[in-house]
Design an enzyme around this catalytic site. Structure first.
Site, PDB file in Angstrom:
ATOM      1  CB  CYS A 140      -9.102  14.197  22.147  1.00  0.00           C
ATOM      2  SG  CYS A 140      -9.736  14.044  20.458  1.00  0.00           S
ATOM      3  CD  GLU A 194      -2.525   1.777   0.465  1.00  0.00           C
ATOM      4  OE1 GLU A 194      -2.468   2.988   0.165  1.00  0.00           O
ATOM      5  OE2 GLU A 194      -3.283   0.957  -0.086  1.00  0.00           O
ATOM      6  CG  HIS A 237     -25.914   0.541  -2.720  1.00  0.00           C
ATOM      7  ND1 HIS A 237     -26.726   1.620  -2.953  1.00  0.00           N
ATOM      8  CD2 HIS A 237     -24.661   1.026  -2.564  1.00  0.00           C
ATOM      9  CE1 HIS A 237     -25.993   2.728  -2.943  1.00  0.00           C
ATOM     10  NE2 HIS A 237     -24.735   2.392  -2.703  1.00  0.00           N
TER      11      HIS A 237
END
Length: 478
Positions: free
Chosen positions: A441, A31, A49
Site C-alpha cells: 500500500c 513539538e 495498568h
C-alpha cells in the site's frame, strides 16, 4: 503572547492541552517532530495498568489506580478503542508466593479494586495457553489495553477543536525568563508565554536544565518488542505479567486492542535519546522470557519488531509541579510506566495548577466529544454499502492486510492535526500496520499524501525530518 506553552506533544502534553482547553486560556503546544505521539508515547506496551506495581508513597502509586478508572468515560468521549481485558501476574515458584501476596497488599493500598490470588490451575482455566510452570497468579480485573496512538491523537484533536494551537517541527533551542515572561526560541521564531509546561519526554531534563538550577537527569531506558500477526492474537485474552524472580523482572505477553499479540520489553539503560534500534540478542531475550508464560511462542507469525524509550528520571518517580526556583515553569517529567495509564489524571493536575496561577475562567463552550475515523472493516454490511454510496472512496481498499480504505486515509489527512507522513497515516488508520508492513500500500498512500497536501512527491516522508521516501524521478537526468 500565550498564557501557556506546552513543550512536547506526547500523551502527557496532549492530555494537559485538552484539560487546559476547558479554560479561557491562549494555549500552544510546540513539538520538535512533525506529528503528535512521535517520541516516548509512540512505542510502549499499550497497557492500562491496574495499579498494583507502584510503591504506595510515590506519585506513581497515588495516581495509577485513580487514573485507570477514568478510561471508560474518556474512551466514550473521545472515541478511541479501549478494552478492560484484565491482567494476571504469573508466579512460577511456590517459594515466591509471598511476593505475590506483597503485590496484592501493595495494590490494595493503592486503591486497586477486586484483586485476587488464584491457583495455577485456575489461571489455566482462564488462559489455557499458560505454561504448566505457573503455580499461582494475581488477577486484576481492572487492567486494560489501549492504542497509544489513538489515545494521544484523540486528546490532541479534541484540544485543537477547543482552541489549543499546535506547532510542529519546532525544537526548543533556548528558554529565557525576562521579568514575568518566558521567551522560547525555536529555529523559526521566538515565542512568548506567561507559563511553560515541560512535557518533553526523554528531553525533559534538557528543557528543565535550560532554565532551572534544580537539575535532574532523564535516563532513556530502551525496551524491545515483538509484534505478532492477528492470527495468533487470541493466544491470550488477558495481559500476562511475570512476577519478578532472581533471574530478572520478566516480560509481558498481551493482546493488543487491535487484535495482535505483543511480547516484551527488555530494559536497557542507554545514553542516546534517539536510539530506537533493535538487536538479535534483545529480541531473543524477550522470546526466551516470554516462553515461561506461554506454552509455544509462534515465532513464524512475527510481523515486526520495534523498540521504545522510557523517560526514567534519576529519582525513579514522576516529577510533577512548579520549579522551586523558576515561578510559572511547571514540569511533567520522568513519566515512565505507568505514565500512559496516569496521563488523564496528570493532565488534570497540571492544567489545574496552571489555570489557578493565571486565575483562569471556565470555558463554557468546551466540547468534550471527538469523533474518530470511521473503521470500514468494523461496519456492518448494510453500513458499508451505505457509506460507499455516499462516499465512493470508501469502496476502494488501499491496505489489504488491515482492510483500510481510501476514504479512511483521506479522512486521516484532512481532519484536525491531520497526517503529513506515512507514519502519520499509519497511526491514524493502521494502513501499513499489517502483515506486509506497507509492502503493497505504500505507493498509493504516498500518492494520496502528495495530492491532499499539494506538495512534491519527493517531499513525502516516513516520519518527517530526513526520512524522505523518494529522492527523484527515475532516469530524470538521462
Amino acid at each position: 503572547m500565550y498564557d501557556v506553552v506546552i513543550i512536547g506533544a506526547g500523551v502527557i502534553g496532549c492530555s494537559i492541552a485538552r484539560e487546559l482547553s476547558k479554560f479561557n486560556l491562549k494555549t500552544l503546544v510546540i513539538e520538535k517532530e512533525e506529528d503528535v505521539c512521535s517520541g516516548t508515547s509512540k512505542a510502549n506496551s499499550a497497557i492500562i495498568h491496574a495499579g498494583f506495581d507502584a510503591i504506595p508513597e510515590t506519585l506513581k502509586g497515588k495516581l495509577n489506580a485513580k487514573a485507570n478508572l477514568m478510561f471508560d468515560k474518556l474512551a466514550e468521549e473521545l472515541d478511541f478503542p479501549f478494552k478492560r481485558n484484565g491482567s494476571l501476574v504469573l508466579c512460577f515458584d511456590e517459594k515466591d508466593m509471598y511476593k505475590l501476596y506483597e503485590l496484592k497488599e501493595r495494590g490494595e493500598k493503592n486503591g486497586v479494586p477486586n484483586l485476587k490470588i488464584i491457583t495455577g490451575n485456575e489461571a489455566r482455566k482462564m488462559e489455557p495457553n499458560i505454561t504448566d510452570k505457573v503455580v499461582a497468579a494475581l488477577y486484576a480485573p481492572t487492567g486494560g489495553i489501549v492504542c497509544p496512538f489513538n489515545l494521544t491523537i484523540a486528546m490532541a484533536e479534541n484540544a485543537n477543536m477547543n482552541g489549543v494551537e499546535f506547532k510542529f517541527n519546532s525544537e526548543v533551542l533556548t528558554i529565557n525568563k525576562i521579568n514575568d515572561e518566558f521567551e522560547i526560541k525555536t529555529k523559526h521564531e521566538v515565542i512568548k508565554s506567561k507559563i511553560i509546561i515541560n512535557a518533553a519526554g526523554v528531553y525533559a531534563d534538557k528543557i528543565n536544565n535550560m532554565i532551572s538550577k534544580n537539575k535532574f537527569t532523564i535516563i532513556p531506558r530502551k525496551g524491545e518488542y515483538n509484534l505478532f500477526d492477528k492470527y495468533v492474537g487470541n493466544l491470550t485474552n488477558r495481559t500476562l505479567f511475570q512476577l519478578p524472580t532472581n533471574l530478572g523482572k520478566g516480560v509481558l505477553v498481551t493482546p493488543t486492542v487491535d487484535g495482535n499479540l505483543l511480547i516484551g520489553p527488555n530494559a536497557v539503560d542507554i545514553d542516546d535519546k534517539e536510539d530506537l534500534s533493535t538487536t538479535k540478542e534483545g529480541l531473543d531475550e524477550i522470546v526466551k522470557k516470554a516462553s515461561l508464560s506461554i506454552k509455544q511462542i509462534p515465532l513464524g507469525s512475527i510481523i515486526t519488531s520495534f523498540s521504545g524509550l522510557r523517560a526514567r528520571s534519576d529519582n525513579d518517580d514522576f516529577i510533577i509541579g512548579e520549579s522551586l526556583d523558576v515561578p510559572n515553569f511547571i514540569n511533567a517529567a520522568g513519566i515512565e510506566s505507568p505514565g500512559l495509564t496516569c496521563s488523564p489524571l496528570i493532565g488534570q493536575i497540571v492544567a489545574q495548577l496552571a489555570a489557578d496561577k493565571l486565575k483562569a475562567t471556565v470555558n463554557k463552550n468546551f466540547n468534550p466529544k471527538r469523533k474518530g475515523i470511521i473503521r470500514f472493516n468494523e461496519l456492518s454490511l448494510e453500513d458499508k454499502k451505505k457509506i460507499i454510496k455516499e462516499r465512493p472512496e470508501y469502496g476502494r481498499i488501499v491496505c489489504r492486510c488491515e482492510y483500510v480504505t481510501e476514504g479512511e486515509i483521506l479522512d486521516s489527512i484532512k481532519r484536525p492535526l491531520g497526517a503529513k507522513s506515512l507514519d502519520g497515516v499509519k497511526r491514524r488508520t493502521r494502513a501499513g500496520a499489517g502483515r506486509c508492513q506497507s509492502g503493497f500500500c505504500i505507493s498509493r498512500i504516498v500518492e494520496l499524501l502528495q495530492t491532499e497536501l499539494n506538495i512534491p512527491i519527493t517531499d513525502i516522508t516516513k516520519f518527517g525530518r530526513n526520512s524522505n521516501i523518494l529522492i527523484g524521478i527515475n532516469k530524470e537526468n538521462i
